[in-house]
Design a protein around this motif. Structure first.
Motif, PDB file in Angstrom:
ATOM      1  N   ALA A  49       0.836  -1.200   0.000  1.00 44.71           N
ATOM      2  CA  ALA A  49       0.000   0.000   0.000  1.00 44.71           C
ATOM      3  C   ALA A  49       0.875   1.255   0.000  1.00 44.71           C
ATOM      4  CB  ALA A  49      -0.929   0.001   1.209  1.00 44.71           C
ATOM      5  N   CYS A  50       1.956   1.235   0.768  1.00 44.15           N
ATOM      6  CA  CYS A  50       2.873   2.382   0.804  1.00 44.15           C
ATOM      7  C   CYS A  50       3.484   2.635  -0.563  1.00 44.15           C
ATOM      8  CB  CYS A  50       3.978   2.148   1.834  1.00 44.15           C
ATOM      9  SG  CYS A  50       3.412   2.150   3.530  1.00 44.15           S
ATOM     10  N   LYS A  51       3.874   1.563  -1.242  1.00 41.81           N
ATOM     11  CA  LYS A  51       4.448   1.700  -2.586  1.00 41.81           C
ATOM     12  C   LYS A  51       3.413   2.237  -3.559  1.00 41.81           C
ATOM     13  CE  LYS A  51       7.760  -2.034  -2.043  1.00 41.81           C
ATOM     14  NZ  LYS A  51       8.063  -3.427  -2.380  1.00 41.81           N
ATOM     15  N   LEU A  52       2.186   1.748  -3.429  1.00 42.08           N
ATOM     16  CA  LEU A  52       1.124   2.138  -4.363  1.00 42.08           C
ATOM     17  C   LEU A  52       0.792   3.619  -4.264  1.00 42.08           C
ATOM     18  CD1 LEU A  52      -1.003   1.156  -6.452  1.00 42.08           C
ATOM     19  CD2 LEU A  52      -2.545   0.843  -4.528  1.00 42.08           C
ATOM     20  N   LYS A  55       3.576   6.817  -0.058  1.00 42.36           N
ATOM     21  CA  LYS A  55       3.671   7.403   1.283  1.00 42.36           C
ATOM     22  C   LYS A  55       4.531   6.516   2.162  1.00 42.36           C
ATOM     23  CE  LYS A  55       0.292  10.552   0.767  1.00 42.36           C
ATOM     24  NZ  LYS A  55       0.589  11.938   0.672  1.00 42.36           N
ATOM     25  N   ALA A  56       5.129   7.116   3.194  1.00 41.85           N
ATOM     26  CA  ALA A  56       5.905   6.356   4.163  1.00 41.85           C
ATOM     27  C   ALA A  56       4.973   5.540   5.043  1.00 41.85           C
ATOM     28  CB  ALA A  56       6.746   7.307   5.020  1.00 41.85           C
ATOM     29  N   LYS A  57       5.507   4.497   5.632  1.00 38.26           N
ATOM     30  CA  LYS A  57       4.708   3.612   6.467  1.00 38.26           C
ATOM     31  C   LYS A  57       4.104   4.377   7.646  1.00 38.26           C
ATOM     32  CE  LYS A  57       6.054  -0.784   6.918  1.00 38.26           C
ATOM     33  NZ  LYS A  57       6.688  -2.021   7.437  1.00 38.26           N
ATOM     34  N   SER A  58       4.879   5.266   8.250  1.00 36.53           N
ATOM     35  CA  SER A  58       4.352   6.036   9.382  1.00 36.53           C
ATOM     36  C   SER A  58       3.203   6.939   8.953  1.00 36.53           C
ATOM     37  CB  SER A  58       5.470   6.859  10.027  1.00 36.53           C
ATOM     38  OG  SER A  58       6.034   7.743   9.076  1.00 36.53           O
ATOM     39  N   THR A  59       3.283   7.486   7.743  1.00 31.10           N
ATOM     40  CA  THR A  59       2.200   8.328   7.223  1.00 31.10           C
ATOM     41  C   THR A  59       0.939   7.502   7.011  1.00 31.10           C
ATOM     42  OG1 THR A  59       3.840   9.711   6.111  1.00 31.10           O
ATOM     43  CG2 THR A  59       1.555   9.931   5.379  1.00 31.10           C
ATOM     44  N   VAL A  60       1.085   6.300   6.472  1.00 26.74           N
ATOM     45  CA  VAL A  60      -0.078   5.437   6.241  1.00 26.74           C
ATOM     46  C   VAL A  60      -0.713   5.054   7.569  1.00 26.74           C
ATOM     47  CG1 VAL A  60      -0.841   3.212   5.319  1.00 26.74           C
ATOM     48  CG2 VAL A  60       0.767   4.608   4.023  1.00 26.74           C
ATOM     49  N   TYR A  61       0.124   4.731   8.568  1.00 22.10           N
ATOM     50  CA  TYR A  61      -0.421   4.418   9.893  1.00 22.10           C
ATOM     51  C   TYR A  61      -1.194   5.613  10.463  1.00 22.10           C
ATOM     52  CZ  TYR A  61       1.978  -0.068  10.452  1.00 22.10           C
ATOM     53  OH  TYR A  61       2.388  -1.373  10.323  1.00 22.10           O
ATOM     54  N   PHE A  81      -7.161  -2.747  -0.243  1.00 20.60           N
ATOM     55  CA  PHE A  81      -7.471  -3.205  -1.591  1.00 20.60           C
ATOM     56  C   PHE A  81      -7.003  -2.131  -2.557  1.00 20.60           C
ATOM     57  CE2 PHE A  81     -10.587  -5.776   0.758  1.00 20.60           C
ATOM     58  CZ  PHE A  81     -10.274  -7.016   0.227  1.00 20.60           C
ATOM     59  N   GLU A  82      -6.327  -2.593  -3.605  1.00 19.62           N
ATOM     60  CA  GLU A  82      -5.719  -1.668  -4.556  1.00 19.62           C
ATOM     61  C   GLU A  82      -6.742  -0.730  -5.185  1.00 19.62           C
ATOM     62  OE1 GLU A  82      -3.232  -2.052  -8.685  1.00 19.62           O
ATOM     63  OE2 GLU A  82      -2.891  -3.562  -7.144  1.00 19.62           O
ATOM     64  N   ASP A  83      -7.892  -1.259  -5.592  1.00 23.91           N
ATOM     65  CA  ASP A  83      -8.894  -0.410  -6.244  1.00 23.91           C
ATOM     66  C   ASP A  83      -9.425   0.665  -5.292  1.00 23.91           C
ATOM     67  OD1 ASP A  83     -10.145  -2.450  -4.761  1.00 23.91           O
ATOM     68  OD2 ASP A  83     -11.959  -2.368  -5.987  1.00 23.91           O
ATOM     69  N   GLU A  84      -9.553   0.341  -4.012  1.00 27.40           N
ATOM     70  CA  GLU A  84     -10.029   1.333  -3.044  1.00 27.40           C
ATOM     71  C   GLU A  84      -8.984   2.420  -2.813  1.00 27.40           C
ATOM     72  OE1 GLU A  84     -11.178  -0.783   0.471  1.00 27.40           O
ATOM     73  OE2 GLU A  84     -13.044  -1.493  -0.422  1.00 27.40           O
ATOM     74  N   LEU A  85      -7.708   2.035  -2.791  1.00 27.49           N
ATOM     75  CA  LEU A  85      -6.654   3.038  -2.612  1.00 27.49           C
ATOM     76  C   LEU A  85      -6.574   3.970  -3.816  1.00 27.49           C
ATOM     77  CD1 LEU A  85      -3.806   0.929  -0.989  1.00 27.49           C
ATOM     78  CD2 LEU A  85      -5.316   2.585   0.121  1.00 27.49           C
ATOM     79  N   LEU A  86      -6.722   3.414  -5.015  1.00 26.55           N
ATOM     80  CA  LEU A  86      -6.696   4.252  -6.211  1.00 26.55           C
ATOM     81  C   LEU A  86      -7.899   5.191  -6.252  1.00 26.55           C
ATOM     82  CD1 LEU A  86      -5.451   1.627  -8.825  1.00 26.55           C
ATOM     83  CD2 LEU A  86      -4.136   3.465  -7.736  1.00 26.55           C
ATOM     84  N   ALA A  87      -9.059   4.715  -5.835  1.00 24.87           N
ATOM     85  CA  ALA A  87     -10.241   5.576  -5.761  1.00 24.87           C
ATOM     86  C   ALA A  87     -10.036   6.667  -4.715  1.00 24.87           C
ATOM     87  CB  ALA A  87     -11.484   4.753  -5.436  1.00 24.87           C
ATOM     88  N   TRP A  88      -9.389   6.324  -3.600  1.00 21.95           N
ATOM     89  CA  TRP A  88      -9.103   7.303  -2.546  1.00 21.95           C
ATOM     90  C   TRP A  88      -8.191   8.407  -3.093  1.00 21.95           C
ATOM     91  CZ3 TRP A  88      -4.259   8.063  -0.031  1.00 21.95           C
ATOM     92  CH2 TRP A  88      -4.300   8.917   1.073  1.00 21.95           C
ATOM     93  N   ILE A  89      -7.210   8.025  -3.897  1.00 24.31           N
ATOM     94  CA  ILE A  89      -6.316   9.018  -4.502  1.00 24.31           C
ATOM     95  C   ILE A  89      -7.101   9.914  -5.459  1.00 24.31           C
ATOM     96  CG2 ILE A  89      -4.379   9.308  -6.097  1.00 24.31           C
ATOM     97  CD1 ILE A  89      -3.173   6.764  -4.840  1.00 24.31           C
ATOM     98  N   GLU A  90      -7.973   9.310  -6.275  1.00 25.23           N
ATOM     99  CA  GLU A  90      -8.755  10.082  -7.245  1.00 25.23           C
ATOM    100  C   GLU A  90      -9.672  11.086  -6.555  1.00 25.23           C
ATOM    101  OE1 GLU A  90     -10.861   7.483  -9.855  1.00 25.23           O
ATOM    102  OE2 GLU A  90      -9.027   6.605 -10.665  1.00 25.23           O
TER     103      GLU A  90
END
Length: 118
Positions: A49-52, A55-61, A81-90
């Motif tokens: 998820a961090c790579k996708l 963001k740094a791991k601490s930021t994601v936490y 879930f990858e699709d949810e993270l991409l939607a969150w970015i959008e």
């Protein structure tokens, strides 16, 4: 049936032969056609998820703790879930200067766009 033998007199026989050939081809295609199965949604871990999202791991936490990012927790492990993270970015898209100017002009002129956020 030889294609050179086709004449007006044997046209019904030629059409019947072609119908039989098409039926055979159709059966072969139906036998070899595999049903399409939608791919399963596979959860990813925090490192992926961090790579996708870049963001740094601490930021994601921190985003998880503030409930700003979609995630799932089972025990002590976080899943995404990858699709949810991409939607969150959008959903975090910022408007361009031209879009802001157009929205302002429309607002002054009394036109509100259906998808405008004020």
């Amino acid at each position: 049936m030889d294609t050179n033998e086709i004449s007006f007199n044997n046209l019904p026989n030629a059409v019947a032969h072609l119908i039989g050939e098409v039926a055979e081809i159709k059966q072969l295609v139906e036998k070899t056609h595999l049903p399409t199965v939608s791919p399963k949604r596979v959860p990813i871990g925090i490192d992926d998820a961090c790579k996708l999202i870049g963001k740094a791991k601490s930021t994601v936490y921190a985003l998880v703790r503030k409930r700003l990012i979609p995630c799932y927790k089972n025990g002590k492990k976080l899943y995404f879930f990858e699709d949810e993270l991409l939607a969150w970015i959008e959903n975090g898209r910022k408007k361009t200067v031209e879009e802001i100017a157009r929205d302002a002009t429309d607002f002054v002129n009394g036109k509100r766009r259906a998808n405008a956020r004020y």
